[in-house]
Design an enzyme around this catalytic site. Structure first.
Site, PDB file in Angstrom:
ATOM      1  N   TYR A  34       0.787  -1.195  -0.331  1.00  0.00           N
ATOM      2  CA  TYR A  34      -0.386  -0.130  -0.016  1.00  0.00           C
ATOM      3  C   TYR A  34       1.196   0.840  -0.492  1.00  0.00           C
ATOM      4  O   TYR A  34       1.485   1.266   1.015  1.00  0.00           O
ATOM      5  CB  TYR A  34      -0.569  -0.032   1.376  1.00  0.00           C
ATOM      6  CG  TYR A  34      -1.922   1.103   1.323  1.00  0.00           C
ATOM      7  CD1 TYR A  34      -2.412   1.784   0.239  1.00  0.00           C
ATOM      8  CD2 TYR A  34      -2.683   1.124   2.520  1.00  0.00           C
ATOM      9  CE1 TYR A  34      -3.497   2.829   0.876  1.00  0.00           C
ATOM     10  CE2 TYR A  34      -3.736   1.881   2.519  1.00  0.00           C
ATOM     11  CZ  TYR A  34      -3.895   3.073   1.615  1.00  0.00           C
ATOM     12  OH  TYR A  34      -5.149   3.711   1.642  1.00  0.00           O
ATOM     13  N   LYS A  47      -1.878  -1.196  -3.896  1.00  0.00           N
ATOM     14  CA  LYS A  47      -2.858   0.283  -4.739  1.00  0.00           C
ATOM     15  C   LYS A  47      -1.693   1.595  -4.044  1.00  0.00           C
ATOM     16  O   LYS A  47      -0.986   1.501  -3.400  1.00  0.00           O
ATOM     17  CB  LYS A  47      -3.678  -0.150  -3.071  1.00  0.00           C
ATOM     18  CG  LYS A  47      -4.441   1.263  -2.715  1.00  0.00           C
ATOM     19  CD  LYS A  47      -5.324   1.194  -2.239  1.00  0.00           C
ATOM     20  CE  LYS A  47      -6.156   2.685  -2.288  1.00  0.00           C
ATOM     21  NZ  LYS A  47      -7.310   3.002  -0.141  1.00  0.00           N
TER      22      LYS A  47
END
Length: 307
Positions: free
Chosen positions: A137, A165
């Site tokens: 992330y 992400k």
């Protein structure tokens, strides 16, 4: 060998609460069912929009159990395990695995910003010990460090690290990742900023982890499908509606947390869940709620029931 990665719209679900210590359990169930009915491809809990760092550890575990039980295997559930302690991340990951989650998501540990070599060591140690696949992330605005493209490329070689992400809003960075990882089809790249998701999908991204999909899941699913089909005219029409969400629902008040406040308030207005925010943030005041009501009315009219 890595499995084919998850794709599509994976809303970063808000955490419905009634107070700092208590989940809004009924609201959580309604929200999960609302998202599934909206056609989303998965659910991501305990991310930034889920206010994970403001939640007590027992609430993170309770939410994981409740969401996984409600989903009951219908779509994948990803659980955020970002923490400053490796052991706390692993403890929550083990809970996620017990509950049937499909994977976990971890941003870099925050406070003292780690170097890139330290991030390599950290993520490898985490991935080695995890019972579930790991999604990286990239969230530099909150953790003070970027997962540099070459670092991501090296981590992508780990058999238990399956995707990333990106919430940097830096499309040059994201396109660099697409270029460097083009030879690794088992590694999924997702975009957090919904303003960029359609562009990213048309270039090869796996999908979007978009906050607005909490409120308008069908819109974001339709945008993803249009981008995947390279239907540019439909993308332009749907992108206009997504931009209307971003520029109105997320901009009420002058708060760093305005987007989360707006999403939670909109869900409360729709009768789905409570709009309580845990300290240090607070839900909107009555005057701000009135502004959100007007925004939601306009957006409902613009978006309609069938995007």
């Amino acid at each position: 060998m890595k499995k084919l990665p998850l794709q599509g719209i994976i809303p970063p679900m808000v955490t419905p609460l009634t107070d700092n210590e208590t989940l809004d359990r009924d609201g959580t169930v309604r929200l999960v069912e609302y998202l599934i009915a909206g056609g989303v491809h998965g659910i991501f809990i305990l991310g930034t929009t889920g206010e994970a760092q403001s939640l007590a550890c027992h609430l993170r575990h309770e939410l994981t159990e409740l969401v996984c039980a409600t989903v009951a295997g219908r779509i994948p559930v990803l659980v955020g395990i970002t923490d400053t302690s490796l052991e706390e991340s692993l403890r929550l990951a083990r809970k996620a695995a017990e509950c049937g989650a499909a994977g976990v998501v971890a941003a870099p540990p925050y406070y003292y910003a780690p170097s890139q070599p330290e991030l390599l060591d950290y993520y490898r140690a985490l991935a080695d010990a995890l019972p579930l696949p790991l999604y990286l992330y990239n969230m530099p605005v909150h953790v003070k460090v970027t997962l540099e493209p070459q670092t991501v490329r090296r981590l992508a070689a780990h058999p238990n690290i399956v995707g990333l992400k990106d919430s940097s809003s830096d499309m040059v960075y994201f396109q660099t990742l697409l270029y460097l990882l083009g030879d690794q089809p088992g590694f999924a790249l997702f975009l957090g900023p919904e303003q960029l998701t359609a562009e990213g999908v048309m270039l090869g991204a796996a999908g979007g982890v978009n906050g607005g999909a909490n409120v308008f899941p069908r819109l974001y699913v339709a945008l993803y499908e249009a981008a995947l089909a390279h239907d540019l005219e439909r993308v332009k029409s749907l992108q206009y509606r997504v931009m209307a969400v971003c520029t109105s629902l997320y901009t009420v008040g002058r708060y760093a947390s305005s987007a989360i406040k707006g999403i939670k308030c909109a869900l409360w207005l729709k009768g789905i869940c409570n709009d309580y925010l845990p300290y240090p943030h607070r839900r909107f005041l009555a005057s701000e709620r009135a502004q959100v009501r007007a925004v939601v009315d306009r957006l409902d009219h613009l978006i309609g029931s069938e995007p």
